[in-house]
Design a protein around this motif. Sequence first.
Motif, PDB file in Angstrom:
ATOM      1  N   THR A  66       0.837  -1.209   0.000  1.00  0.00           N
ATOM      2  CA  THR A  66       0.000   0.000   0.000  1.00  0.00           C
ATOM      3  C   THR A  66       0.866   1.251   0.000  1.00  0.00           C
ATOM      4  N   LEU A  67       1.929   1.251   0.802  1.00  0.00           N
ATOM      5  CA  LEU A  67       2.844   2.393   0.829  1.00  0.00           C
ATOM      6  C   LEU A  67       3.498   2.590  -0.543  1.00  0.00           C
ATOM      7  N   CYS A  68       3.940   1.508  -1.155  1.00  0.00           N
ATOM      8  CA  CYS A  68       4.540   1.606  -2.490  1.00  0.00           C
ATOM      9  C   CYS A  68       3.550   2.218  -3.485  1.00  0.00           C
ATOM     10  N   ASP A  69       2.291   1.800  -3.401  1.00  0.00           N
ATOM     11  CA  ASP A  69       1.265   2.367  -4.279  1.00  0.00           C
ATOM     12  C   ASP A  69       1.104   3.869  -4.045  1.00  0.00           C
ATOM     13  N   LYS A  70       1.078   4.283  -2.773  1.00  0.00           N
ATOM     14  CA  LYS A  70       0.955   5.714  -2.447  1.00  0.00           C
ATOM     15  C   LYS A  70       2.141   6.513  -2.967  1.00  0.00           C
ATOM     16  N   LEU A  71       3.320   5.888  -2.970  1.00  0.00           N
ATOM     17  CA  LEU A  71       4.544   6.556  -3.431  1.00  0.00           C
ATOM     18  C   LEU A  71       4.740   6.421  -4.940  1.00  0.00           C
ATOM     19  N   SER A  72       3.891   5.626  -5.587  1.00  0.00           N
ATOM     20  CA  SER A  72       3.998   5.337  -7.022  1.00  0.00           C
ATOM     21  C   SER A  72       5.369   4.764  -7.388  1.00  0.00           C
ATOM     22  N   VAL A  73       5.788   3.764  -6.595  1.00  0.00           N
ATOM     23  CA  VAL A  73       7.060   3.088  -6.837  1.00  0.00           C
ATOM     24  C   VAL A  73       6.792   1.587  -6.993  1.00  0.00           C
ATOM     25  N   PRO A  74       7.739   0.854  -7.573  1.00  0.00           N
ATOM     26  CA  PRO A  74       7.555  -0.601  -7.691  1.00  0.00           C
ATOM     27  C   PRO A  74       7.413  -1.258  -6.319  1.00  0.00           C
ATOM     28  N   HIS A  75       6.755  -2.396  -6.291  1.00  0.00           N
ATOM     29  CA  HIS A  75       6.534  -3.137  -5.046  1.00  0.00           C
ATOM     30  C   HIS A  75       7.784  -3.928  -4.677  1.00  0.00           C
ATOM     31  N   HIS A  76       8.846  -3.223  -4.309  1.00  0.00           N
ATOM     32  CA  HIS A  76      10.108  -3.854  -3.921  1.00  0.00           C
ATOM     33  C   HIS A  76      10.487  -3.404  -2.515  1.00  0.00           C
ATOM     34  N   LEU A  77      11.074  -4.326  -1.770  1.00  0.00           N
ATOM     35  CA  LEU A  77      11.524  -4.014  -0.415  1.00  0.00           C
ATOM     36  C   LEU A  77      12.507  -2.851  -0.413  1.00  0.00           C
ATOM     37  N   THR A  78      13.328  -2.746  -1.445  1.00  0.00           N
ATOM     38  CA  THR A  78      14.297  -1.649  -1.527  1.00  0.00           C
ATOM     39  C   THR A  78      13.618  -0.285  -1.544  1.00  0.00           C
ATOM     40  N   GLU A  79      12.442  -0.195  -2.115  1.00  0.00           N
ATOM     41  CA  GLU A  79      11.708   1.077  -2.156  1.00  0.00           C
ATOM     42  C   GLU A  79      11.256   1.478  -0.753  1.00  0.00           C
ATOM     43  N   ILE A  80      10.881   0.508   0.065  1.00  0.00           N
ATOM     44  CA  ILE A  80      10.503   0.781   1.454  1.00  0.00           C
ATOM     45  C   ILE A  80      11.718   1.317   2.204  1.00  0.00           C
ATOM     46  N   GLY A  81      12.862   0.696   1.995  1.00  0.00           N
ATOM     47  CA  GLY A  81      14.096   1.149   2.643  1.00  0.00           C
ATOM     48  C   GLY A  81      14.480   2.555   2.239  1.00  0.00           C
ATOM     49  N   LYS A  82      14.390   2.851   0.949  1.00  0.00           N
ATOM     50  CA  LYS A  82      14.745   4.200   0.487  1.00  0.00           C
ATOM     51  C   LYS A  82      13.823   5.257   1.097  1.00  0.00           C
ATOM     52  N   GLU A  83      12.545   4.933   1.182  1.00  0.00           N
ATOM     53  CA  GLU A  83      11.602   5.881   1.777  1.00  0.00           C
ATOM     54  C   GLU A  83      11.882   6.080   3.263  1.00  0.00           C
ATOM     55  N   ARG A  84      12.226   5.012   3.948  1.00  0.00           N
ATOM     56  CA  ARG A  84      12.550   5.119   5.378  1.00  0.00           C
ATOM     57  C   ARG A  84      13.763   6.027   5.584  1.00  0.00           C
ATOM     58  N   ILE A  85      14.775   5.876   4.727  1.00  0.00           N
ATOM     59  CA  ILE A  85      15.967   6.719   4.824  1.00  0.00           C
ATOM     60  C   ILE A  85      15.610   8.173   4.532  1.00  0.00           C
ATOM     61  N   ARG A  86      14.779   8.405   3.528  1.00  0.00           N
ATOM     62  CA  ARG A  86      14.339   9.784   3.222  1.00  0.00           C
ATOM     63  C   ARG A  86      13.633  10.412   4.425  1.00  0.00           C
ATOM     64  N   ARG A  87      12.713   9.682   5.003  1.00  0.00           N
ATOM     65  CA  ARG A  87      11.941  10.209   6.141  1.00  0.00           C
ATOM     66  C   ARG A  87      12.827  10.459   7.355  1.00  0.00           C
ATOM     67  N   ALA A  88      13.774   9.564   7.593  1.00  0.00           N
ATOM     68  CA  ALA A  88      14.698   9.763   8.725  1.00  0.00           C
ATOM     69  C   ALA A  88      15.538  11.004   8.493  1.00  0.00           C
ATOM     70  N   GLY A  89      15.991  11.218   7.263  1.00  0.00           N
ATOM     71  CA  GLY A  89      16.768  12.408   6.939  1.00  0.00           C
ATOM     72  C   GLY A  89      15.967  13.680   7.119  1.00  0.00           C
ATOM     73  N   GLU A  90      14.717  13.658   6.672  1.00  0.00           N
ATOM     74  CA  GLU A  90      13.849  14.828   6.850  1.00  0.00           C
ATOM     75  C   GLU A  90      13.617  15.136   8.331  1.00  0.00           C
ATOM     76  N   LYS A  91      13.419  14.089   9.109  1.00  0.00           N
ATOM     77  CA  LYS A  91      13.196  14.263  10.560  1.00  0.00           C
ATOM     78  C   LYS A  91      14.403  14.911  11.212  1.00  0.00           C
ATOM     79  N   ILE A  92      15.588  14.476  10.811  1.00  0.00           N
ATOM     80  CA  ILE A  92      16.815  15.056  11.371  1.00  0.00           C
ATOM     81  C   ILE A  92      16.952  16.517  10.959  1.00  0.00           C
ATOM     82  N   LEU A  93      16.636  16.825   9.716  1.00  0.00           N
ATOM     83  CA  LEU A  93      16.730  18.224   9.253  1.00  0.00           C
ATOM     84  C   LEU A  93      15.749  19.135   9.974  1.00  0.00           C
ATOM     85  N   GLN A  94      14.600  18.600  10.376  1.00  0.00           N
ATOM     86  CA  GLN A  94      13.593  19.392  11.077  1.00  0.00           C
ATOM     87  C   GLN A  94      13.962  19.665  12.532  1.00  0.00           C
ATOM     88  N   SER A  95      14.820  18.830  13.109  1.00  0.00           N
ATOM     89  CA  SER A  95      15.158  19.009  14.529  1.00  0.00           C
ATOM     90  C   SER A  95      16.348  19.915  14.722  1.00  0.00           C
TER      91      SER A  95
END
Length: 95
Positions: A66-95
């Motif tokens: 479902t997350l991959c569909d929302k992100l319009s990316v292929p249904h691959h585990l690597t896409e979940i990992g990339k998104e997690r890294i993006r979100r962690a980076g954004e969280k760090i930049l906000q703090s």
Amino acid sequence: MRAINIQQDDIILDFFSGSAATAEAVLTLSSEIKCHFIMVQLQENLDKTIKYATGNAKTILANAITLCDKLSVPHHLTEIGKERIRRAGEKILQS
């Protein structure tokens, strides 16, 4: 308190990155000391994996698809990992 002794400029290598939990932890730790990470993960197709999953694992995989569909990316585990890294980076930049 850290579970392992990571020093300045260390490189953390994870050969089975999965959804990139290690990468998120290293990014969080990098706010204290400068360290780096290398994540390795085969491009596991979540549509194939869910066919063999049962119970809670099937629910987790359905949520990942479902997350991959929302992100319009292929249904691959690597896409979940990339998104997690993006979100962690954004969280760090906000703090």
